[in-house]
Design an enzyme around this catalytic site. Structure first.
Site, PDB file in Angstrom:
ATOM      1  N   ASN A 107       1.570  23.137  -8.347  1.00 57.19           N
ATOM      2  CA  ASN A 107       2.133  21.787  -8.296  1.00 57.19           C
ATOM      3  C   ASN A 107       2.930  21.634  -7.000  1.00 57.19           C
ATOM      4  OD1 ASN A 107       3.264  19.173  -9.458  1.00 57.19           O
ATOM      5  ND2 ASN A 107       5.127  20.363  -9.098  1.00 57.19           N
ATOM      6  N   ARG A 202      -2.298  31.034 -16.170  1.00 56.82           N
ATOM      7  CA  ARG A 202      -1.363  30.190 -16.901  1.00 56.82           C
ATOM      8  C   ARG A 202      -0.955  29.130 -15.882  1.00 56.82           C
ATOM      9  NH1 ARG A 202       4.143  28.502 -15.833  1.00 56.82           N
ATOM     10  NH2 ARG A 202       5.105  27.988 -17.794  1.00 56.82           N
ATOM     11  N   ASP A 204       1.032  26.305 -14.317  1.00 57.57           N
ATOM     12  CA  ASP A 204       2.395  25.818 -14.341  1.00 57.57           C
ATOM     13  C   ASP A 204       2.414  24.282 -14.283  1.00 57.57           C
ATOM     14  OD1 ASP A 204       5.197  26.718 -14.090  1.00 57.57           O
ATOM     15  OD2 ASP A 204       5.155  25.728 -12.135  1.00 57.57           O
ATOM     16  N   GLU A 243       0.709  24.905 -19.332  1.00 55.25           N
ATOM     17  CA  GLU A 243       2.053  24.492 -19.722  1.00 55.25           C
ATOM     18  C   GLU A 243       2.070  22.965 -19.745  1.00 55.25           C
ATOM     19  OE1 GLU A 243       6.717  24.981 -18.297  1.00 55.25           O
ATOM     20  OE2 GLU A 243       5.166  24.690 -16.807  1.00 55.25           O
TER      21      GLU A 243
END
Ligand code: GLC
Ligand code: CA
Length: 547
Positions: A107, A202, A204, A243
């Site tokens: 991000n 995973r 973010d 997430e």
């Protein structure tokens, strides 16, 4: 076993274990955990029964957000080792049958990332458009993520006179994923680590990651679908674990509504928060209602369940009153609370160290529908260090022995408060470590839990959460007593009359009466997993049949 239950869909019944290389085990004695140290402990992890490691960011970083501020997506933080050490670690993990996924933090980057340095060097920099620039600080969202440090998501850059977007800290400028070059580069990052053996990521802060993607793509979600398709082309069975802290109706889109072609798994923040409310109230109601409301993920996708992670225990989806109830029960001191929405605590101290309650909570975690995710140290009841800053309170080094055993160095990278340790837990057959090992073993053997249809049952006592999982005619019933008084669950198991219920965690069997209503006594904070087997056939019945 049916073909659908194959290990191709390994994430469906995985046990994920999250750790930070920096705080797990120091292999070279400089006080900082590293890949060599982690590699030495792979047998410990395999012995625990976990099937997938999730590595927190291990990339070069100025470490202003514990590694979530990356300066190079293609290498290893030199403090943690070399790429060579990483590959040796991967080889060892694979040799012991463990998969590995890692945090993908795209991000934003660190403001020291060469891309951002270049981007901010001038308005006509070739990389200007890799970040999100604006002439004016555009309206802020209702809430910033870290209200203790930031009051805006726009930061003025004096050199070029524009503002850049930073969803998180000001030292974490958001990448501009609307730029196709940036999207290509992100895919290259995925491809790079997959080539080195990772089974996935995973991801973010997913909602923030895709929020600026339009108008480039028709739908910002196409970006997730593109990434997933790319991964699947490269290596089947690669996963994205997202997430996504949103309500259920919004969450479904992140799996790829109906298609399941985006995130393979999403953390269930809703059930997690309602579970804590249930634990605080000693009332199964809030969790039961979350499980009843929760939509089924698309075929082949899965929820990921957790009680604690490396961040604050966020309670942002609850009402102010509900949050205060949890604060009062589990984190009454101001110093235990953070961001006005969560607790910077680990689970055992929240329960005052009550082992029965701790064991029940993990039994609940493993029995609930969804892939369980553990945070390192949970298996030994590691506590927090409130003297550490902010969320670092829950990120103290792993404790291997009475002396600590994390490092040979006199001064570990982070303070190591006294606490439980692996060696003690290993010597004690009744320890939490042994309990978690047992839960993992039973969970892995009980495919109904991961693959079956789930039903929350009326339990006749508000403190009891009862649910059943059915797959292909096989059934498991689980009951959990959230209160510290003895109680009795009364379940309606119509259809299972005269079946035998066999306890999977302790010795014991119960027969379902002809009425189909069964009574199950529970100790304070007691928990039982019961496998249903067909009615016993009495010798007379058998002889009648034989004729
Ligand atoms: C995620 C991480 C958190 C980090 C933030 C910014 O929420 O879980 O630890 O600070 O993203 O990258
Ligand atoms: Ca080291």
């Amino acid at each position: 076993m049916r073909m659908t239950y194959t290990s191709d869909l390994w994430w469906k019944n995985a046990v994920v274990y999250c750790l930070d290389v920096e705080t797990f085990k120091d292999g070279n004695g400089d006080g900082i955990g590293d890949f060599r140290g982690l590699t030495q402990e792979i047998d410990y992890l395999a012995g625990l029964g976990i099937t997938c490691l999730w590595l927190m960011p291990f990339y070069p970083t100025p470490n202003k957000d514990d590694g979530y501020d990356v300066t190079d997506f293609y290498s290893v933080d030199p403090r943690l080792g070399t790429l060579g050490d990483f590959v040796e670690f991967m080889r060892t993990a694979h040799d012991r049958g463990l998969r590995v996924i890692a945090d993908l933090v795209v991000n934003h980057t660190s403001d020291q990332h060469p891309w951002f340095v270049e981007s901010r060097s001038g308005r006509d920099s070739p990389r200007r458009d890799w970040y999100v620039w604006s002439d004016t600080p555009e309206p802020n969202p209702k809430e910033v993520v870290f209200p203790d440090k930031e009051d805006s998501v726009w930061e003025h850059d004096p050199h070029t006179g524009q503002y850049y977007l930073h969803t998180f800290y000001r030292h974490q400028p958001d990448l501009n994923v609307a730029n196709p070059e940036v999207r290509d580069e992100i895919a290259r990052v995925l491809g790079f680590w997959m080539e080195l053996g990772l089974s996935g990521f995973r991801v973010d802060a997913v909602p923030f990651l895709i929020e600026n993607v339009s108008p480039e793509l028709a739908d910002p979600h196409d970006f997730l679908a593109e990434l997933r398709a790319f991964m699947t082309r490269r290596k089947g069975g690669s996963v994205l674990l997202g997430e996504v802290n949103l309500e259920y109706d919004q969450l479904l889109e992140y799996f790829g509504d109906g298609l399941g072609d985006q995130l393979t798994m999403c953390f269930d923040f809703v059930a997690m928060q309602r579970a804590w409310l249930s634990l605080a109230r000693r009332d199964a109601g809030p969790l039961a209602s979350a499980l009843r409301e929760r939509p089924e993920p698309p075929k082949d996708c899965q929820w990921a369940m957790f009680l604690r992670n490396h961040d604050e225990l966020t309670l942002d989806k609850l009402t102010e009153d509900e949050r205060q109830e949890i604060f009062a029960a589990f984190g009454p001191d101001k110093d235990m609370q953070i961001f006005g929405r969560g607790l910077r605590r680990r689970l055992p101290p929240m329960f005052g160290g009550d082992e029965r309650r701790i064991k029940m909570a993990y039994s609940l975690l493993f029995s609930l529908p969804g892939t369980p995710v553990l945070f390192y140290g949970e298996e030994i009841g590691l506590g927090e260090d409130l003297s550490a800053e902010g969320r670092m309170a829950v990120r103290t080094p792993m404790r291997w022995s009475a002396e600590g055993g994390f490092t040979q160095a006199e001064r570990p990278v982070r303070a190591m408060p006294d606490g439980p340790n692996v060696a003690d837990h290993r010597r004690d057959n009744d320890s939490l470590l042994r309990w978690i090992q047992l839960l993992i073993e039973r969970y892995r053997e009980s495919l109904e839990l991961a693959w079956g249809d789930h039903t929350v049952l009326d339990a006749g006592d508000p403190a009891v959460l009862a649910h059943r999982c059915d797959a292909d005619g096989a059934t498991i019933v689980a009951v959990h007593n959230l209160d510290d008084r003895e109680c009795e669950a009364e379940l309606d198991l119509t259809g299972l009359e005269r079946c035998v219920l066999t306890d999977l965690l302790v010795d014991g069997t119960v027969k379902v009466p002809g009425s189909g209503r069964v009574r199950l006594p529970l100790d304070p904070y007691g928990c039982r997993w019961l496998r249903v087997s067909a009615p016993e056939v009495s010798p007379e019945d058998a002889s009648v049949k034989a004729q």
